[in-house]
Design an enzyme around this catalytic site. Structure first.
Site, mmCIF file in Angstrom:
data_model
loop_
_atom_site.group_PDB
_atom_site.id
_atom_site.type_symbol
_atom_site.label_atom_id
_atom_site.label_comp_id
_atom_site.label_asym_id
_atom_site.label_seq_id
_atom_site.Cartn_x
_atom_site.Cartn_y
_atom_site.Cartn_z
ATOM 1 N N THR A 145 0.918 -1.384 0.113
ATOM 2 C CA THR A 145 -0.079 0.097 -0.055
ATOM 3 C C THR A 145 0.892 1.283 0.011
ATOM 4 O O THR A 145 1.843 1.314 0.486
ATOM 5 C CB THR A 145 -0.946 -0.146 1.306
ATOM 6 O OG1 THR A 145 -1.305 1.226 1.323
ATOM 7 C CG2 THR A 145 -0.159 -0.429 2.666
ATOM 8 N N GLU A 147 0.506 3.406 1.803
ATOM 9 C CA GLU A 147 0.582 3.829 3.486
ATOM 10 C C GLU A 147 1.927 3.713 4.139
ATOM 11 O O GLU A 147 2.335 4.189 5.001
ATOM 12 C CB GLU A 147 -0.662 3.326 4.101
ATOM 13 C CG GLU A 147 -1.827 3.751 3.584
ATOM 14 C CD GLU A 147 -2.658 3.675 4.961
ATOM 15 O OE1 GLU A 147 -2.743 3.680 6.062
ATOM 16 O OE2 GLU A 147 -4.121 3.886 4.417
ATOM 17 N N TYR A 169 -1.654 -0.458 11.039
ATOM 18 C CA TYR A 169 -1.879 -0.854 9.950
ATOM 19 C C TYR A 169 -0.778 -0.655 8.881
ATOM 20 O O TYR A 169 -0.200 -1.944 8.326
ATOM 21 C CB TYR A 169 -3.232 -0.538 9.055
ATOM 22 C CG TYR A 169 -3.318 -0.793 7.905
ATOM 23 C CD1 TYR A 169 -3.558 -2.216 7.003
ATOM 24 C CD2 TYR A 169 -3.096 0.200 6.923
ATOM 25 C CE1 TYR A 169 -3.463 -2.315 5.989
ATOM 26 C CE2 TYR A 169 -3.044 0.130 5.605
ATOM 27 C CZ TYR A 169 -3.377 -1.371 4.965
ATOM 28 O OH TYR A 169 -3.488 -1.620 3.588
ATOM 29 N N LYS A 173 2.083 -3.477 7.190
ATOM 30 C CA LYS A 173 2.101 -3.878 5.827
ATOM 31 C C LYS A 173 3.594 -3.616 5.493
ATOM 32 O O LYS A 173 4.033 -4.266 4.722
ATOM 33 C CB LYS A 173 1.183 -2.761 5.081
ATOM 34 C CG LYS A 173 -0.218 -3.008 5.250
ATOM 35 C CD LYS A 173 -0.787 -4.506 4.771
ATOM 36 C CE LYS A 173 -0.351 -4.612 3.182
ATOM 37 N NZ LYS A 173 -1.008 -5.838 2.664
HETATM 38 P P1 NAD Z 1 -10.556 -6.585 2.578
HETATM 39 O O1 NAD Z 1 -10.457 -6.220 4.219
HETATM 40 O O2 NAD Z 1 -11.623 -6.319 1.979
HETATM 41 O O3 NAD Z 1 -10.037 -7.979 2.657
HETATM 42 C C1 NAD Z 1 -9.289 -9.006 3.125
HETATM 43 C C2 NAD Z 1 -9.419 -10.236 2.847
HETATM 44 O O4 NAD Z 1 -8.338 -11.015 3.542
HETATM 45 C C3 NAD Z 1 -10.707 -10.942 3.403
HETATM 46 O O5 NAD Z 1 -11.521 -11.546 2.433
HETATM 47 C C4 NAD Z 1 -10.194 -11.654 4.756
HETATM 48 O O6 NAD Z 1 -11.289 -12.684 5.031
HETATM 49 C C5 NAD Z 1 -8.877 -12.104 4.285
HETATM 50 N N1 NAD Z 1 -7.963 -12.308 5.127
HETATM 51 C C6 NAD Z 1 -7.641 -11.469 6.345
HETATM 52 N N2 NAD Z 1 -6.730 -12.413 7.048
HETATM 53 C C7 NAD Z 1 -6.570 -13.281 6.501
HETATM 54 C C8 NAD Z 1 -5.628 -14.576 7.017
HETATM 55 N N3 NAD Z 1 -4.976 -14.537 8.064
HETATM 56 N N4 NAD Z 1 -5.625 -15.411 6.242
HETATM 57 C C9 NAD Z 1 -6.548 -15.674 5.030
HETATM 58 N N5 NAD Z 1 -7.155 -14.611 4.657
HETATM 59 C C10 NAD Z 1 -7.170 -13.593 5.303
HETATM 60 O O7 NAD Z 1 -9.294 -6.007 2.269
HETATM 61 P P2 NAD Z 1 -9.082 -5.051 0.525
HETATM 62 O O8 NAD Z 1 -9.451 -3.583 1.196
HETATM 63 O O9 NAD Z 1 -9.399 -5.919 -0.349
HETATM 64 O O10 NAD Z 1 -7.298 -5.147 0.663
HETATM 65 C C11 NAD Z 1 -6.692 -6.093 0.263
HETATM 66 C C12 NAD Z 1 -5.163 -5.904 0.170
HETATM 67 O O11 NAD Z 1 -4.872 -4.672 -0.608
HETATM 68 C C13 NAD Z 1 -4.426 -5.845 1.674
HETATM 69 O O12 NAD Z 1 -3.325 -6.349 1.549
HETATM 70 C C14 NAD Z 1 -4.432 -4.241 1.497
HETATM 71 O O13 NAD Z 1 -3.341 -3.867 2.368
HETATM 72 C C15 NAD Z 1 -4.159 -3.932 0.140
HETATM 73 N N6 NAD Z 1 -4.421 -2.560 -0.118
HETATM 74 C C16 NAD Z 1 -5.773 -1.988 0.020
HETATM 75 C C17 NAD Z 1 -6.119 -0.731 -0.368
HETATM 76 C C18 NAD Z 1 -7.773 -0.359 -0.299
HETATM 77 O O14 NAD Z 1 -7.583 1.041 -0.431
HETATM 78 N N7 NAD Z 1 -8.449 -0.719 0.131
HETATM 79 C C19 NAD Z 1 -5.301 -0.075 -1.025
HETATM 80 C C20 NAD Z 1 -3.940 -0.487 -1.203
HETATM 81 C C21 NAD Z 1 -3.539 -1.822 -0.882
HETATM 82 O O1 DAU Z 2 -4.005 4.466 0.961
HETATM 83 C C1 DAU Z 2 -4.387 2.979 0.857
HETATM 84 C C2 DAU Z 2 -4.945 2.554 2.029
HETATM 85 O O2 DAU Z 2 -6.425 3.267 1.927
HETATM 86 C C3 DAU Z 2 -5.138 1.119 2.043
HETATM 87 O O3 DAU Z 2 -3.654 0.495 2.376
HETATM 88 C C4 DAU Z 2 -6.149 0.780 3.282
HETATM 89 O O4 DAU Z 2 -6.225 -0.723 3.527
HETATM 90 C C5 DAU Z 2 -7.337 1.446 2.998
HETATM 91 O O5 DAU Z 2 -8.239 1.083 3.937
HETATM 92 C C6 DAU Z 2 -7.243 2.764 2.846
HETATM 93 O O6 DAU Z 2 -6.759 3.492 3.997
HETATM 94 P P1 DAU Z 2 -7.455 4.866 4.407
HETATM 95 O O7 DAU Z 2 -7.362 4.992 5.802
HETATM 96 O O8 DAU Z 2 -6.861 6.142 3.665
HETATM 97 O O9 DAU Z 2 -8.811 4.823 4.017
HETATM 98 P P2 DAU Z 2 -10.220 5.173 4.826
HETATM 99 O O10 DAU Z 2 -11.397 4.592 3.628
HETATM 100 O O11 DAU Z 2 -10.342 4.426 6.214
HETATM 101 O O12 DAU Z 2 -10.251 6.635 4.843
HETATM 102 C C7 DAU Z 2 -10.104 7.365 3.845
HETATM 103 C C8 DAU Z 2 -10.246 8.746 4.558
HETATM 104 O O13 DAU Z 2 -11.383 9.177 4.882
HETATM 105 C C9 DAU Z 2 -9.306 9.134 5.306
HETATM 106 O O14 DAU Z 2 -8.701 10.253 5.368
HETATM 107 C C10 DAU Z 2 -10.024 8.771 6.656
HETATM 108 C C11 DAU Z 2 -11.395 9.676 6.288
HETATM 109 N N1 DAU Z 2 -12.565 9.010 6.852
HETATM 110 C C12 DAU Z 2 -12.609 7.787 7.023
HETATM 111 C C13 DAU Z 2 -13.574 6.977 7.444
HETATM 112 C C14 DAU Z 2 -13.691 5.426 7.801
HETATM 113 C C15 DAU Z 2 -13.554 9.750 7.455
HETATM 114 O O15 DAU Z 2 -13.364 11.278 7.489
HETATM 115 N N2 DAU Z 2 -14.486 9.405 8.216
HETATM 116 C C16 DAU Z 2 -14.580 7.899 8.234
HETATM 117 O O16 DAU Z 2 -15.603 7.727 8.862
#
Ligand code: NAD
Ligand code: DAU
Length: 365
Positions: A145, A147, A169, A173
């Protein structure tokens, strides 16, 4: 350009029942080129078998698909699956920053021990390949990520920048990535890393900003905006993120990390304004609530390394957002299932005091 993973390969996708992980599964099987996919997923509160319903309902795709419920930190579950895989895409993680502030331990268990267990299994298969017991050693793609760079006041992060995570978090990562790099350098494990920016789209758990505010707005409930709402995120559609993962898996250089940047940097207030317009609501439902501790003000990445490899984002944010809001509007059953289990307890813990201390906000400030 060499295709390191050809048609007909067998891929292990960990975390494939989650938001992002289910998308490469869909894309890989939809190629209909003989690729086989096994998903290993623990089905935490964030995992949902329904996210894979499309592939399981298609007989041709279902024949090339298998689902295993299990934990990446469980060696007995991981080893036999890695032994049958040509490549592993590790998407599994605990992913919500706010939950990592409430309860960090699960983040370390999956993000550090889980990655270690996967790496040990891959290292074992590499040794078997060197001994001639299998044709080639499996490649690992570690999904990371933006982050890990920490907050970026000015400019954009490049892949060689120092990692400076600021939440539990992000630290988990970063630790996972460092282990991957160490196993590449020390043991010759073939691994690549992607660092994606903030991802949005269908199937995202409603704990995250866009789905939380969309589903709350559709229901006429309050939208809890942290602090001044001027934090900046770079938005990436989930289909672009999955395509980036697939591209780096096939073409990335061993040991390298690649930024997967959306290219749409917006303050949260702008995203909220667009969501209000898309759901037919106004600023009266937005509450300015006490901020997230250690809240990173801005993430921003330079995407030229992935562009030079041949990948770039395609989905325009406004189009992607409109389609995402429409998807949530059309899937109330999915929302109800995601907002079940521990949801009410989590919501009360995360937002109860915040909403009580919140105050009205308007478009201007
Ligand atoms: P998510 O929370 O929607 O999904 C995570 C999945 O992993 C779930 O299906 C959960 O059951 C599974 N999981 C968790 N722990 C596990 C374990 N110990 N063994 C097997 N499965 C397990 O997450 P997401 O938003 O889809 O993110 C997926 C990946 O992408 C993560 O590695 C996250 O760090 C990365 N990422 C997310 C974002 C974002 O904005 N959502 C951005 C950049 C990177
Ligand atoms: O940047 C990549 C990351 O993006 C991933 O690695 C993470 O898994 C994913 O959760 C996400 O992290 P953020 O913390 O940026 O996402 P989130 O959706 O939690 O928040 C986005 C922005 O919105 C952040 O500035 C916090 C703000 N926010 C979030 C929530 C949940 C609010 O203002 N209110 C809220 O209730």
């Amino acid at each position: 350009m060499t295709d390191r993973i050809g048609p007909g390969a067998h891929l292990l996708v960990t975390g494939g029942a989650g938001f992002i992980g289910s998308e490469p599964v869909r894309q890989l099987l939809a190629r209909r080129d003989g690729t086989r996919v096994t998903v290993l997923d623990k089905l935490t509160y964030a995992g949902n078998r329904a996210n894979l319903a499309d592939v399981e309902a298609d007989p041709e795709q279902a024949a090339r698909f298998a689902f295993v419920r299990g934990d990446i930190a469980d060696r007995d579950a991981v080893e036999p699956l890695v032994a049958r895989a040509d490549a592993v895409i590790n998407v599994a993680a605990e992913t919500h920053v706010d939950r990592s502030i409430l309860d960090p331990e699960a983040f370390l268990r999956t993000g550090v021990i889980g990655v270690h267990v996967l790496l040990e299994a891959i290292r074992r298969e590499r040794d078997r390949a060197l001994a001639g017991a299998r044709p080639a050693s499996p490649r690992l793609l570690q999904v990371s990520t933006d982050e890990v760079y920490g907050e970026i006041e000015t400019g954009r992060s490049v892949e060689t920048d120092v990692l400076a995570p600021r939440s539990p978090y992000a630290a988990a990562k970063a630790a996972g990535e460092l282990l991957v790099r160490a196993y590449h350098v020390t043991f010759g494990v073939d691994a690549v890393i992607t660092r994606g920016s903030n991802t949005y789209g269908p199937h995202q758990h409603p704990e995250k900003l866009i789905p939380l505010f969309t589903t709350n707005a559709l229901a006429g409930e309050a939208l809890p905006m942290y602090g001044d709402g001027m934090q900046i995120r770079d938005w990436l559609h989930v289909s672009d993120h999955a395509a980036g993962i697939d591209h780096v898996l096939r073409h990335g250089e061993p040991g390298e990390a690649y930024n997967i940047a959306g290219g749409t940097e917006l303050p949260n207030r702008d995203v909220i304004g667009r969501l209000l317009a898309a759901t037919g609501r106004d600023w009266s439902i937005v509450r300015r609530v006490p901020d997230r501790p250690g809240h990173d003000r801005r993430y921003a990445m330079d995407g030229s390394k992935a562009a030079a490899l041949g990948w770039s984002a395609r989905v325009a944010f406004d189009e992607g957002l409109a389609a995402t809001v429409a998807w949530y509007r059309d899937n109330p059953g999915w929302i109800a299932s995601a907002k079940s289990g521990d949801w009410d307890a989590y919501y009360a813990r995360q937002y109860g005091d915040r909403l009580a201390a919140g105050r009205a906000v308007d478009e201007a400030g």
